[in-house]
Write a protein that holds these residues in place. Sequence first.
Motif: not given
Length: 244
Positions: A85, A92, A193
């Motif tokens: 995670d 991102y 996600q």
Amino acid sequence: MVGRRCSYAKKKICIVIPTYGRKDTIDSYLDKIENELKFFSIDLIVFDSSPDDETKNVTEAHIKKGFSNIFYKRYMGKDVIDSLDFKLIAAYSLFSEMYEYIWICRDGLIINLSKSVDKINCAIENKFDIIFIDNYSRDVHSIRDQKYTDSRKLLHDWGMNMITLGCIVFRGDYVQKIIERIPVDDKTYSLWQMIAPFIYSANIKINATSIIGDIFTYNTQKKLQHFGIVLEKLFGNGENGILM
């Protein structure tokens, strides 16, 4: 090293490969995809948290062969045994500053760009927030290419498939909103996600599409995946497996 581009100069899309201690797998991956990356002018970033420089050296060897759209970036954040995670969120956050779309894919799946790039470019031109991508062989209900405005329908059709790292492409500014609103917590841990986009869009319309085709082939390196390597170091009996 990946440099920072101004927002007005963002490139369309990058592929990000998170990895840990798998230099041979990355070497194999780049061997299989680098010519297509160059032909289609798509950037690939090896996002590495290895404790040594072996993956970096392998990646830089490919760059020196003339594949200037391959990059290496070391992940310096939180790395835990049972979850990617934090690494995914870091990717991102970093790369959405430089690219309109971020495609994070595990190092065990080779992307067939020649069989997917036209559809992906079309989806980008239509500014979808979420692009779901998978193989024909995993489209067990023959859903094929669809547009989605209801997150519940997207979850129903593709929720289980989304566990596989590589099946979701996010528009950068959209995933940034998800990161700001939906933290890693007991509800999302180890599946952020997959779960976070649906929590975020539970009461609003989404703008998503699915692309189904001969998208992926397996990277045939028989090395331990990220969690297996860490577990082996801790317990001495890691097993080969697939990082979903």
